[in-house]
Design an enzyme around this catalytic site. Sequence first.
Site, PDB file in Angstrom:
ATOM      1  N   ASP A 160      69.745  30.078  43.483  1.00 23.49           N
ATOM      2  CA  ASP A 160      68.720  31.037  43.902  1.00 23.49           C
ATOM      3  C   ASP A 160      68.483  32.099  42.847  1.00 23.49           C
ATOM      4  O   ASP A 160      69.420  32.756  42.396  1.00 23.49           O
ATOM      5  CB  ASP A 160      69.145  31.699  45.217  1.00 23.49           C
ATOM      6  CG  ASP A 160      69.272  30.684  46.331  1.00 23.49           C
ATOM      7  OD1 ASP A 160      68.241  30.361  46.914  1.00 23.49           O
ATOM      8  OD2 ASP A 160      70.398  30.191  46.577  1.00 23.49           O
ATOM      9  N   LYS A 187      42.144  49.910  18.860  1.00 27.54           N
ATOM     10  CA  LYS A 187      42.228  51.062  17.936  1.00 27.54           C
ATOM     11  C   LYS A 187      43.412  50.985  16.986  1.00 27.54           C
ATOM     12  O   LYS A 187      43.253  51.075  15.784  1.00 27.54           O
ATOM     13  CB  LYS A 187      42.305  52.365  18.745  1.00 27.54           C
ATOM     14  CG  LYS A 187      40.937  52.856  19.194  1.00 27.54           C
ATOM     15  CD  LYS A 187      40.982  54.338  19.558  1.00 27.54           C
ATOM     16  CE  LYS A 187      39.887  54.682  20.572  1.00 27.54           C
ATOM     17  NZ  LYS A 187      40.335  54.543  21.969  1.00 27.54           N
ATOM     18  N   THR A 214      43.153  43.727  23.861  1.00 27.91           N
ATOM     19  CA  THR A 214      43.795  42.958  24.937  1.00 27.91           C
ATOM     20  C   THR A 214      43.199  43.374  26.270  1.00 27.91           C
ATOM     21  O   THR A 214      43.157  44.562  26.591  1.00 27.91           O
ATOM     22  CB  THR A 214      45.319  43.192  24.971  1.00 27.91           C
ATOM     23  OG1 THR A 214      45.571  44.596  25.063  1.00 27.91           O
ATOM     24  CG2 THR A 214      45.997  42.606  23.746  1.00 27.91           C
ATOM     25  N   ARG A 254      57.499  33.088  23.033  1.00 31.65           N
ATOM     26  CA  ARG A 254      58.748  33.782  22.633  1.00 31.65           C
ATOM     27  C   ARG A 254      59.010  34.925  23.608  1.00 31.65           C
ATOM     28  O   ARG A 254      58.123  35.307  24.365  1.00 31.65           O
ATOM     29  CB  ARG A 254      58.618  34.333  21.202  1.00 31.65           C
ATOM     30  CG  ARG A 254      57.522  35.379  21.066  1.00 31.65           C
ATOM     31  CD  ARG A 254      57.463  36.032  19.685  1.00 31.65           C
ATOM     32  NE  ARG A 254      56.295  36.900  19.606  1.00 31.65           N
ATOM     33  CZ  ARG A 254      56.293  38.192  19.910  1.00 31.65           C
ATOM     34  NH1 ARG A 254      57.409  38.786  20.323  1.00 31.65           N
ATOM     35  NH2 ARG A 254      55.191  38.910  19.814  1.00 31.65           N
ATOM     36  N   GLU A 272      48.604  41.351  29.256  1.00 31.87           N
ATOM     37  CA  GLU A 272      47.536  41.635  28.293  1.00 31.87           C
ATOM     38  C   GLU A 272      47.128  40.417  27.486  1.00 31.87           C
ATOM     39  O   GLU A 272      47.778  40.095  26.498  1.00 31.87           O
ATOM     40  CB  GLU A 272      48.007  42.702  27.291  1.00 31.87           C
ATOM     41  CG  GLU A 272      48.520  43.963  27.898  1.00 31.87           C
ATOM     42  CD  GLU A 272      48.729  45.037  26.838  1.00 31.87           C
ATOM     43  OE1 GLU A 272      48.056  45.001  25.789  1.00 31.87           O
ATOM     44  OE2 GLU A 272      49.580  45.906  27.064  1.00 31.87           O
ATOM     45  N   GLY A 297      43.404  49.862  29.714  1.00 26.27           N
ATOM     46  CA  GLY A 297      44.806  49.966  29.303  1.00 26.27           C
ATOM     47  C   GLY A 297      45.049  51.305  28.637  1.00 26.27           C
ATOM     48  O   GLY A 297      44.464  52.308  29.021  1.00 26.27           O
ATOM     49  N   TYR A 332      35.201  45.205  30.896  1.00 16.82           N
ATOM     50  CA  TYR A 332      35.986  45.884  31.940  1.00 16.82           C
ATOM     51  C   TYR A 332      35.352  45.600  33.304  1.00 16.82           C
ATOM     52  O   TYR A 332      34.133  45.521  33.438  1.00 16.82           O
ATOM     53  CB  TYR A 332      35.985  47.397  31.703  1.00 16.82           C
ATOM     54  CG  TYR A 332      36.804  47.810  30.503  1.00 16.82           C
ATOM     55  CD1 TYR A 332      38.196  47.729  30.531  1.00 16.82           C
ATOM     56  CD2 TYR A 332      36.188  48.274  29.337  1.00 16.82           C
ATOM     57  CE1 TYR A 332      38.955  48.103  29.427  1.00 16.82           C
ATOM     58  CE2 TYR A 332      36.930  48.656  28.235  1.00 16.82           C
ATOM     59  CZ  TYR A 332      38.319  48.563  28.279  1.00 16.82           C
ATOM     60  OH  TYR A 332      39.070  48.931  27.191  1.00 16.82           O
ATOM     61  N   ASN A 378      43.637  44.032  29.557  1.00 16.57           N
ATOM     62  CA  ASN A 378      44.708  44.268  30.520  1.00 16.57           C
ATOM     63  C   ASN A 378      44.278  43.879  31.933  1.00 16.57           C
ATOM     64  O   ASN A 378      43.213  44.265  32.391  1.00 16.57           O
ATOM     65  CB  ASN A 378      45.117  45.743  30.500  1.00 16.57           C
ATOM     66  CG  ASN A 378      45.708  46.166  29.169  1.00 16.57           C
ATOM     67  OD1 ASN A 378      45.268  45.705  28.116  1.00 16.57           O
ATOM     68  ND2 ASN A 378      46.698  47.024  29.204  1.00 16.57           N
ATOM     69  N   ASP A 391      73.627  28.658  38.660  1.00 20.42           N
ATOM     70  CA  ASP A 391      73.350  29.235  39.961  1.00 20.42           C
ATOM     71  C   ASP A 391      72.050  28.598  40.463  1.00 20.42           C
ATOM     72  O   ASP A 391      71.310  27.987  39.681  1.00 20.42           O
ATOM     73  CB  ASP A 391      73.192  30.748  39.771  1.00 20.42           C
ATOM     74  CG  ASP A 391      72.784  31.436  41.051  1.00 20.42           C
ATOM     75  OD1 ASP A 391      73.398  31.179  42.096  1.00 20.42           O
ATOM     76  OD2 ASP A 391      71.819  32.228  41.009  1.00 20.42           O
TER      77      ASP A 391
END
Length: 420
Positions: free
Chosen positions: A12, A286, A292, A370, A345, A280, A357, A294, A10
Amino acid sequence: MRPVEALILDLDGLILDTESLCVEVAREIVARHGKQLTLEAQRVALGKRPHECWSDVAKVLGIEVSAEQLLAESEPLLAARWAHAPLLPGALRLVRHLAACRIPLAIATSTPRATFAAKMSLKDELRGLLVERPGAVVVCGDEVDRGKPHPDVFLEAARQLGVAPEGCLVLEDAPSGVEGATGAGMRVLVIPSLVGLSREYGTVDPSSCSGVVEILPSLLAFSPAAYGLPPFRDLLPSAAIDDSDQCQGGQEGQGGGQQHGGGVIPMDRVLRIRGKVVKGFGRGSKELGIPTANVDPAAVAGSLAEAVTGIYAGWARVGDKPEVHKTVLSIGWNPFFGNKEKTLEPWILHSFDEPFYGETLSLVICGYVRPEANFSSLEALVGQIHKDAEVSRAALDCAPLAGLHEDPFLREPSGPLKSA
Ligand code: ADP
Ligand code: RBF
Ligand code: MG
Protein backbone atom coordinates in the site's frame (compact mmCIF):
# COMPACT_ATOMS: atom_id res chain seq x y z
CA MET A 1 28.91 -3.79 1.44
CA ARG A 2 27.02 -7.01 0.80
CA PRO A 3 25.34 -7.02 -2.63
CA VAL A 4 21.56 -6.86 -2.85
CA GLU A 5 20.26 -10.38 -3.35
CA ALA A 6 16.53 -9.81 -2.93
CA LEU A 7 13.95 -7.03 -2.95
CA ILE A 8 11.16 -6.79 -0.44
CA LEU A 9 8.33 -4.49 -1.43
CA ASP A 10 5.61 -2.90 0.59
CA LEU A 11 2.19 -2.93 -1.06
CA ASP A 12 0.00 0.00 0.00
CA GLY A 13 1.36 3.37 -1.01
CA LEU A 14 4.24 1.78 -2.93
CA ILE A 15 2.57 -0.48 -5.49
CA LEU A 16 -1.06 0.45 -4.99
CA ASP A 17 -2.58 3.82 -4.38
CA THR A 18 -4.77 2.72 -1.50
CA GLU A 19 -3.67 5.63 0.67
CA SER A 20 -5.98 8.12 -1.06
CA LEU A 21 -8.86 5.72 -0.50
CA CYS A 22 -8.01 5.13 3.16
CA VAL A 23 -7.66 8.83 3.84
CA GLU A 24 -11.04 9.53 2.26
CA VAL A 25 -12.74 6.84 4.34
CA ALA A 26 -10.88 7.80 7.51
CA ARG A 27 -12.03 11.42 7.05
CA GLU A 28 -15.61 10.26 6.90
CA ILE A 29 -15.33 7.98 9.94
CA VAL A 30 -13.59 10.49 12.19
CA ALA A 31 -16.14 13.14 11.12
CA ARG A 32 -18.89 10.86 12.46
CA HIS A 33 -17.12 11.15 15.80
CA GLY A 34 -16.85 14.92 15.56
CA LYS A 35 -13.17 15.07 14.58
CA GLN A 36 -11.06 16.14 11.63
CA LEU A 37 -8.33 13.93 10.24
CA THR A 38 -4.94 15.59 10.76
CA LEU A 39 -1.68 14.99 8.92
CA GLU A 40 -0.21 13.74 12.19
CA ALA A 41 -2.99 11.14 12.55
CA GLN A 42 -2.33 9.97 8.98
CA ARG A 43 1.38 9.84 9.62
CA VAL A 44 1.24 7.65 12.73
CA ALA A 45 -1.24 5.24 11.15
CA LEU A 46 0.41 4.93 7.76
CA GLY A 47 1.63 1.46 6.89
CA LYS A 48 0.34 -0.27 10.02
CA ARG A 49 -2.18 -3.10 10.41
CA PRO A 50 -5.83 -1.95 10.33
CA HIS A 51 -6.52 -2.39 14.04
CA GLU A 52 -3.34 -0.57 14.99
CA CYS A 53 -4.12 2.21 12.51
CA TRP A 54 -7.44 2.87 14.16
CA SER A 55 -6.15 2.68 17.70
CA ASP A 56 -3.42 5.23 16.76
CA VAL A 57 -5.88 7.52 14.98
CA ALA A 58 -8.26 7.38 17.96
CA LYS A 59 -5.42 8.16 20.35
CA VAL A 60 -4.03 11.07 18.32
CA LEU A 61 -7.44 12.63 17.71
CA GLY A 62 -8.92 11.85 21.12
CA ILE A 63 -11.80 9.72 19.83
CA GLU A 64 -13.25 7.74 22.72
CA VAL A 65 -14.44 4.76 20.77
CA SER A 66 -12.71 1.39 20.52
CA ALA A 67 -10.47 0.52 17.57
CA GLU A 68 -12.75 -2.49 16.92
CA GLN A 69 -15.72 -0.20 16.56
CA LEU A 70 -13.89 2.17 14.18
CA LEU A 71 -12.62 -0.78 12.17
CA ALA A 72 -16.14 -2.18 11.90
CA GLU A 73 -17.41 1.18 10.69
CA SER A 74 -14.70 1.53 8.04
CA GLU A 75 -14.70 -2.01 6.64
CA PRO A 76 -17.93 -1.79 4.64
CA LEU A 77 -16.78 1.49 3.06
CA LEU A 78 -13.45 0.00 2.01
CA ALA A 79 -14.32 -3.59 1.14
CA ALA A 80 -15.93 -2.87 -2.20
CA ARG A 81 -13.23 -0.44 -3.23
CA TRP A 82 -9.97 -2.30 -2.64
CA ALA A 83 -10.12 -4.01 -6.00
CA HIS A 84 -10.17 -0.67 -7.79
CA ALA A 85 -7.14 0.91 -6.13
CA PRO A 86 -4.92 2.13 -8.98
CA LEU A 87 -1.38 0.92 -9.53
CA LEU A 88 1.23 3.58 -8.86
CA PRO A 89 3.44 4.71 -11.74
CA GLY A 90 6.48 2.47 -12.11
CA ALA A 91 5.15 -0.37 -9.95
CA LEU A 92 4.24 -2.83 -12.67
CA ARG A 93 7.37 -1.90 -14.62
CA LEU A 94 9.55 -2.74 -11.61
CA VAL A 95 7.80 -6.02 -10.80
CA ARG A 96 7.99 -7.12 -14.47
CA HIS A 97 11.70 -6.29 -14.56
CA LEU A 98 12.52 -8.13 -11.34
CA ALA A 99 10.57 -11.17 -12.48
CA ALA A 100 12.16 -11.15 -15.95
CA CYS A 101 15.62 -10.96 -14.36
CA ARG A 102 14.75 -13.62 -11.76
CA ILE A 103 15.65 -11.42 -8.84
CA PRO A 104 14.18 -12.86 -5.64
CA LEU A 105 11.21 -10.74 -4.67
CA ALA A 106 8.76 -10.66 -1.76
CA ILE A 107 5.84 -8.56 -0.61
CA ALA A 108 5.81 -7.60 3.07
CA THR A 109 2.50 -5.93 3.84
CA SER A 110 0.45 -4.99 6.89
CA THR A 111 -2.68 -5.93 4.99
CA PRO A 112 -4.47 -9.07 6.21
CA ARG A 113 -4.43 -11.97 3.72
CA ALA A 114 -8.14 -11.65 2.83
CA THR A 115 -7.79 -7.94 2.07
CA PHE A 116 -4.64 -8.66 0.06
CA ALA A 117 -6.65 -11.07 -2.09
CA ALA A 118 -9.32 -8.40 -2.60
CA LYS A 119 -6.68 -5.83 -3.59
CA MET A 120 -5.22 -8.26 -6.16
CA SER A 121 -8.54 -9.50 -7.52
CA LEU A 122 -8.60 -7.32 -10.64
CA LYS A 123 -4.84 -6.99 -11.13
CA ASP A 124 -4.23 -10.07 -13.23
CA GLU A 125 -0.69 -9.39 -14.40
CA LEU A 126 0.51 -8.17 -11.01
CA ARG A 127 -1.08 -11.15 -9.25
CA GLY A 128 0.54 -13.50 -11.72
CA LEU A 129 3.97 -12.04 -11.01
CA LEU A 130 3.66 -11.54 -7.25
CA VAL A 131 1.48 -14.39 -6.09
CA GLU A 132 1.07 -17.14 -8.67
CA ARG A 133 4.69 -17.33 -9.85
CA PRO A 134 6.56 -20.40 -8.46
CA GLY A 135 8.58 -19.34 -5.44
CA ALA A 136 6.53 -16.18 -4.91
CA VAL A 137 6.65 -14.85 -1.35
CA VAL A 138 3.90 -12.72 0.17
CA VAL A 139 3.78 -12.14 3.91
CA CYS A 140 0.64 -10.49 5.25
CA GLY A 141 0.02 -8.58 8.46
CA ASP A 142 -2.08 -11.32 10.03
CA GLU A 143 0.60 -13.93 9.40
CA VAL A 144 3.10 -12.55 11.90
CA ASP A 145 2.94 -11.84 15.62
CA ARG A 146 3.64 -8.14 15.52
CA GLY A 147 2.87 -5.64 12.77
CA LYS A 148 5.03 -2.75 11.46
CA PRO A 149 6.85 -0.83 13.00
CA HIS A 150 8.10 -4.19 14.33
CA PRO A 151 10.43 -6.05 11.98
CA ASP A 152 8.50 -9.35 11.98
CA VAL A 153 6.92 -9.15 8.53
CA PHE A 154 10.28 -8.32 6.91
CA LEU A 155 12.16 -11.04 8.76
CA GLU A 156 9.54 -13.60 7.77
CA ALA A 157 9.76 -12.49 4.12
CA ALA A 158 13.56 -12.88 4.19
CA ARG A 159 13.25 -16.28 5.85
CA GLN A 160 10.84 -17.50 3.17
CA LEU A 161 13.12 -16.13 0.44
CA GLY A 162 16.09 -17.85 2.02
CA VAL A 163 18.10 -14.62 1.99
CA ALA A 164 19.82 -13.04 5.00
CA PRO A 165 18.38 -9.65 6.09
CA GLU A 166 21.66 -7.94 5.10
CA GLY A 167 21.10 -9.09 1.53
CA CYS A 168 17.61 -7.56 1.33
CA LEU A 169 16.68 -4.15 -0.02
CA VAL A 170 13.26 -2.96 1.18
CA LEU A 171 11.18 -0.39 -0.70
CA GLU A 172 8.82 1.42 1.65
CA ASP A 173 6.67 4.54 1.74
CA ALA A 174 5.64 4.64 5.40
CA PRO A 175 7.60 5.65 8.51
CA SER A 176 6.35 2.52 10.31
CA GLY A 177 7.69 0.35 7.48
CA VAL A 178 11.02 2.15 7.40
CA GLU A 179 11.36 1.54 11.13
CA GLY A 180 10.42 -2.14 10.73
CA ALA A 181 12.84 -2.79 7.89
CA THR A 182 15.66 -0.94 9.63
CA GLY A 183 14.94 -2.96 12.76
CA ALA A 184 15.23 -6.12 10.66
CA GLY A 185 18.77 -5.09 9.70
CA MET A 186 17.84 -4.39 6.08
CA ARG A 187 18.61 -1.52 3.75
CA VAL A 188 15.60 0.67 2.97
CA LEU A 189 14.85 2.86 0.02
CA VAL A 190 12.07 5.29 0.91
CA ILE A 191 9.48 6.57 -1.55
CA PRO A 192 7.11 8.66 0.54
CA SER A 193 3.42 8.40 -0.31
CA LEU A 194 1.84 10.98 1.93
CA VAL A 195 1.55 14.32 0.29
CA GLY A 196 3.04 16.61 2.89
CA LEU A 197 5.25 13.89 4.24
CA SER A 198 7.68 13.88 1.36
CA ARG A 199 8.85 17.31 2.47
CA GLU A 200 9.45 16.00 5.95
CA TYR A 201 11.55 13.17 4.49
CA GLY A 202 13.15 15.76 2.28
CA THR A 203 14.93 17.15 5.31
CA VAL A 204 16.22 13.75 6.37
CA ASP A 205 19.77 12.83 5.49
CA PRO A 206 19.72 9.12 4.56
CA SER A 207 23.24 8.66 5.89
CA SER A 208 22.05 9.79 9.32
CA CYS A 209 19.42 7.07 9.72
CA SER A 210 20.49 3.49 9.96
CA GLY A 211 19.09 1.43 7.14
CA VAL A 212 17.84 4.29 4.96
CA VAL A 213 19.98 4.35 1.85
CA GLU A 214 18.03 6.65 -0.44
CA ILE A 215 14.85 8.74 -0.59
CA LEU A 216 13.21 9.00 -3.98
CA PRO A 217 10.12 10.89 -5.15
CA SER A 218 8.86 8.04 -7.32
CA LEU A 219 9.43 4.39 -8.20
CA LEU A 220 10.21 5.71 -11.68
CA ALA A 221 13.36 7.31 -10.27
CA PHE A 222 14.66 3.97 -8.92
CA SER A 223 17.77 2.74 -10.63
CA PRO A 224 18.43 -0.97 -9.94
CA ALA A 225 21.95 -0.57 -11.37
CA ALA A 226 22.85 1.61 -8.38
CA TYR A 227 22.40 -1.53 -6.26
CA GLY A 228 24.28 -3.86 -8.59
CA LEU A 229 21.08 -5.17 -10.16
CA PRO A 230 20.33 -5.38 -13.90
CA PRO A 231 19.36 -1.97 -15.30
CA PHE A 232 16.10 -1.15 -17.00
CA ARG A 233 16.45 -1.12 -20.77
CA ASP A 234 13.24 0.61 -21.74
CA LEU A 235 14.43 4.20 -22.08
CA LEU A 236 13.34 6.18 -25.14
CA PRO A 237 14.58 7.04 -27.64
CA SER A 238 16.04 3.54 -27.48
CA ALA A 239 19.67 3.17 -28.44
CA ALA A 240 19.44 -0.04 -30.49
CA ILE A 241 19.69 -2.40 -27.55
CA ASP A 242 19.92 -6.10 -28.06
CA ASP A 243 17.06 -7.45 -25.95
CA SER A 244 18.83 -10.71 -25.29
CA ASP A 245 21.16 -9.07 -22.79
CA GLN A 246 18.28 -7.35 -20.99
CA CYS A 247 19.23 -8.98 -17.71
CA GLN A 248 23.00 -9.30 -17.87
CA GLY A 249 24.08 -7.72 -14.64
CA GLY A 250 24.25 -4.20 -13.40
CA GLN A 251 27.67 -2.82 -14.16
CA GLU A 252 26.01 -0.11 -16.10
CA GLY A 253 25.53 3.06 -14.17
CA GLN A 254 25.73 5.15 -11.11
CA GLY A 255 22.61 5.90 -9.14
CA GLY A 256 19.94 7.80 -10.98
CA GLY A 257 22.38 8.09 -13.86
CA GLN A 258 20.06 6.62 -16.39
CA GLN A 259 17.58 9.45 -16.01
CA HIS A 260 20.18 12.18 -16.15
CA GLY A 261 21.89 10.36 -18.97
CA GLY A 262 18.92 11.52 -20.99
CA GLY A 263 16.24 8.97 -21.67
CA VAL A 264 12.52 8.93 -21.14
CA ILE A 265 10.77 6.06 -19.37
CA PRO A 266 7.50 5.07 -21.01
CA MET A 267 5.07 5.17 -18.09
CA ASP A 268 3.17 2.01 -17.22
CA ARG A 269 0.41 4.20 -15.90
CA VAL A 270 -0.43 7.13 -18.13
CA LEU A 271 -1.81 10.19 -16.31
CA ARG A 272 -4.68 12.12 -17.86
CA ILE A 273 -5.17 15.55 -16.36
CA ARG A 274 -7.42 18.42 -17.34
CA GLY A 275 -7.28 21.86 -15.72
CA LYS A 276 -7.53 25.56 -16.26
CA VAL A 277 -4.45 27.60 -17.14
CA VAL A 278 -3.81 29.97 -14.24
CA LYS A 279 -1.30 32.75 -13.55
CA GLY A 280 1.97 31.49 -12.15
CA PHE A 281 4.84 33.49 -10.70
CA GLY A 282 5.35 35.24 -14.01
CA ARG A 283 8.98 34.17 -14.24
CA GLY A 284 8.78 31.39 -16.84
CA SER A 285 9.01 33.65 -19.88
CA LYS A 286 10.71 36.54 -18.09
CA GLU A 287 13.53 34.87 -16.18
CA LEU A 288 13.98 31.60 -18.04
CA GLY A 289 12.75 32.39 -21.53
CA ILE A 290 10.60 29.30 -21.10
CA PRO A 291 6.86 29.97 -20.74
CA THR A 292 5.01 27.36 -18.69
CA ALA A 293 1.21 27.17 -18.67
CA ASN A 294 0.63 26.58 -14.97
CA VAL A 295 -2.39 24.32 -14.41
CA ASP A 296 -4.89 24.96 -11.63
CA PRO A 297 -3.62 22.95 -8.62
CA ALA A 298 -7.17 21.65 -8.00
CA ALA A 299 -6.75 19.51 -11.11
CA VAL A 300 -3.95 17.52 -9.48
CA ALA A 301 -5.14 17.41 -5.90
CA GLY A 302 -6.92 14.09 -6.48
CA SER A 303 -4.56 11.17 -6.46
CA LEU A 304 -1.15 10.11 -5.31
CA ALA A 305 0.05 9.22 -8.79
CA GLU A 306 -0.57 12.77 -9.92
CA ALA A 307 1.10 14.13 -6.83
CA VAL A 308 4.39 12.46 -7.67
CA THR A 309 6.97 15.11 -8.43
CA GLY A 310 9.18 14.94 -11.46
CA ILE A 311 9.79 16.05 -15.01
CA TYR A 312 7.57 14.38 -17.59
CA ALA A 313 6.87 14.24 -21.33
CA GLY A 314 3.43 14.12 -22.87
CA TRP A 315 0.80 15.50 -25.19
CA ALA A 316 -1.20 18.70 -24.69
CA ARG A 317 -4.28 20.28 -26.17
CA VAL A 318 -5.37 23.84 -25.50
CA GLY A 319 -9.15 24.24 -25.14
CA ASP A 320 -11.07 22.73 -28.03
CA LYS A 321 -8.47 23.60 -30.66
CA PRO A 322 -7.83 20.77 -33.07
CA GLU A 323 -4.04 20.57 -32.59
CA VAL A 324 -2.31 18.27 -30.15
CA HIS A 325 1.22 19.37 -29.22
CA LYS A 326 4.24 17.74 -27.64
CA THR A 327 4.96 19.01 -24.16
CA VAL A 328 7.50 18.67 -21.40
CA LEU A 329 6.38 19.51 -17.90
CA SER A 330 7.35 19.76 -14.31
CA ILE A 331 5.27 18.65 -11.33
CA GLY A 332 6.69 19.74 -8.02
CA TRP A 333 8.11 22.40 -5.78
CA ASN A 334 10.75 23.84 -8.10
CA PRO A 335 13.58 23.40 -5.60
CA PHE A 336 15.68 25.98 -7.42
CA PHE A 337 13.15 28.66 -6.51
CA GLY A 338 12.02 27.05 -3.23
CA ASN A 339 8.34 27.41 -4.05
CA LYS A 340 5.88 27.06 -1.19
CA GLU A 341 3.20 25.79 -3.51
CA LYS A 342 3.39 22.77 -5.72
CA THR A 343 2.92 23.47 -9.40
CA LEU A 344 2.17 21.58 -12.58
CA GLU A 345 3.83 23.51 -15.41
CA PRO A 346 3.82 22.35 -19.00
CA TRP A 347 6.11 24.01 -21.50
CA ILE A 348 4.27 23.27 -24.70
CA LEU A 349 6.73 22.67 -27.54
CA HIS A 350 4.97 24.94 -29.98
CA SER A 351 4.96 28.68 -30.47
CA PHE A 352 1.74 30.46 -29.67
CA ASP A 353 0.84 33.95 -30.87
CA GLU A 354 -1.02 34.86 -27.70
CA PRO A 355 -1.14 33.85 -24.07
CA PHE A 356 -3.99 31.47 -23.28
CA TYR A 357 -4.77 32.06 -19.61
CA GLY A 358 -8.20 30.75 -18.60
CA GLU A 359 -8.27 28.09 -21.31
CA THR A 360 -8.65 24.45 -20.41
CA LEU A 361 -5.51 22.41 -20.88
CA SER A 362 -5.81 18.66 -21.47
CA LEU A 363 -2.67 16.65 -20.77
CA VAL A 364 -1.72 13.05 -21.41
CA ILE A 365 1.44 12.48 -19.38
CA CYS A 366 3.15 9.34 -20.61
CA GLY A 367 6.92 9.62 -20.15
CA TYR A 368 9.10 10.11 -17.07
CA VAL A 369 12.19 12.19 -17.75
CA ARG A 370 13.88 12.68 -14.35
CA PRO A 371 13.33 13.73 -10.75
CA GLU A 372 13.11 17.44 -9.91
CA ALA A 373 16.51 18.82 -9.04
CA ASN A 374 18.31 21.85 -7.74
CA PHE A 375 20.89 23.69 -9.82
CA SER A 376 23.86 25.89 -9.07
CA SER A 377 22.78 28.60 -11.52
CA LEU A 378 19.81 29.75 -13.54
CA GLU A 379 21.77 28.95 -16.72
CA ALA A 380 22.23 25.36 -15.56
CA LEU A 381 18.48 25.02 -14.89
CA VAL A 382 17.58 26.52 -18.27
CA GLY A 383 20.14 24.30 -20.02
CA GLN A 384 18.69 21.20 -18.37
CA ILE A 385 15.10 22.17 -19.29
CA HIS A 386 16.19 22.51 -22.94
CA LYS A 387 17.77 19.05 -22.76
CA ASP A 388 14.53 17.72 -21.22
CA ALA A 389 12.64 19.21 -24.16
CA GLU A 390 14.95 17.61 -26.71
CA VAL A 391 14.84 14.15 -25.22
CA SER A 392 11.05 14.43 -24.81
CA ARG A 393 10.57 15.50 -28.43
CA ALA A 394 12.50 12.46 -29.60
CA ALA A 395 10.82 10.04 -27.17
CA LEU A 396 7.36 11.23 -28.19
CA ASP A 397 8.14 10.11 -31.75
CA CYS A 398 8.68 6.55 -30.50
CA ALA A 399 6.16 3.84 -29.71
CA PRO A 400 4.31 3.62 -27.38
CA LEU A 401 4.31 7.36 -26.64
CA ALA A 402 3.69 8.44 -30.24
CA GLY A 403 0.35 6.62 -30.36
CA LEU A 404 -0.97 8.56 -27.38
CA HIS A 405 -1.17 11.59 -29.64
CA GLU A 406 -4.51 10.02 -30.64
CA ASP A 407 -5.64 9.40 -27.06
CA PRO A 408 -9.44 9.78 -26.79
CA PHE A 409 -8.96 11.95 -23.67
CA LEU A 410 -7.48 14.64 -25.92
CA ARG A 411 -10.52 14.48 -28.18
CA GLU A 412 -13.20 14.89 -25.51
CA PRO A 413 -14.81 18.31 -25.29
CA SER A 414 -13.09 20.18 -22.47
CA GLY A 415 -16.39 20.92 -20.64
CA PRO A 416 -16.86 22.79 -17.37
CA LEU A 417 -14.17 22.44 -14.73
CA LYS A 418 -14.00 22.81 -11.02
CA SER A 419 -11.64 25.52 -9.89
CA ALA A 420 -9.55 25.93 -6.78
P1 ADP B 1 3.10 32.26 -15.48
O1 ADP B 1 4.06 32.38 -14.38
O2 ADP B 1 1.87 33.07 -15.29
O3 ADP B 1 2.78 30.83 -15.80
P2 ADP B 1 4.86 32.31 -17.75
O4 ADP B 1 5.89 33.33 -17.98
O5 ADP B 1 5.29 30.93 -17.36
O6 ADP B 1 3.84 32.90 -16.73
O7 ADP B 1 4.02 32.23 -19.07
C1 ADP B 1 3.04 31.24 -19.20
C2 ADP B 1 1.93 31.64 -20.13
O8 ADP B 1 2.44 31.88 -21.45
C3 ADP B 1 0.96 30.51 -20.29
O9 ADP B 1 -0.06 30.54 -19.32
C4 ADP B 1 0.44 30.68 -21.69
O10 ADP B 1 -0.72 31.52 -21.63
C5 ADP B 1 1.55 31.41 -22.42
N1 ADP B 1 2.34 30.58 -23.34
C6 ADP B 1 2.78 31.01 -24.55
N2 ADP B 1 3.49 30.07 -25.19
C7 ADP B 1 3.52 28.99 -24.36
C8 ADP B 1 4.09 27.69 -24.46
N3 ADP B 1 4.78 27.32 -25.54
N4 ADP B 1 3.93 26.84 -23.43
C9 ADP B 1 3.27 27.21 -22.33
N5 ADP B 1 2.69 28.43 -22.17
C10 ADP B 1 2.80 29.32 -23.17
N1 RBF C 1 12.50 23.78 -11.46
C1 RBF C 1 13.39 23.32 -10.56
O1 RBF C 1 13.59 23.95 -9.54
N2 RBF C 1 14.06 22.16 -10.77
C2 RBF C 1 13.90 21.43 -11.89
O2 RBF C 1 14.52 20.38 -12.03
C3 RBF C 1 13.01 21.91 -12.88
N3 RBF C 1 12.82 21.24 -14.04
C4 RBF C 1 11.93 21.71 -14.97
C5 RBF C 1 11.75 21.01 -16.15
C6 RBF C 1 10.84 21.46 -17.11
C7 RBF C 1 10.68 20.68 -18.36
C8 RBF C 1 10.10 22.64 -16.88
C9 RBF C 1 9.13 23.13 -17.89
C10 RBF C 1 10.29 23.34 -15.70
C11 RBF C 1 11.20 22.89 -14.74
N4 RBF C 1 11.41 23.58 -13.55
C12 RBF C 1 12.30 23.11 -12.62
C13 RBF C 1 10.49 24.64 -13.17
C14 RBF C 1 10.96 26.00 -13.45
O3 RBF C 1 11.70 26.39 -12.32
C15 RBF C 1 9.67 26.81 -13.55
O4 RBF C 1 9.03 26.49 -14.74
C16 RBF C 1 9.95 28.27 -13.44
O5 RBF C 1 10.27 28.53 -12.12
C17 RBF C 1 8.75 29.10 -13.86
O6 RBF C 1 7.75 29.07 -12.89
MG1 MG D 1 4.39 29.38 -15.84
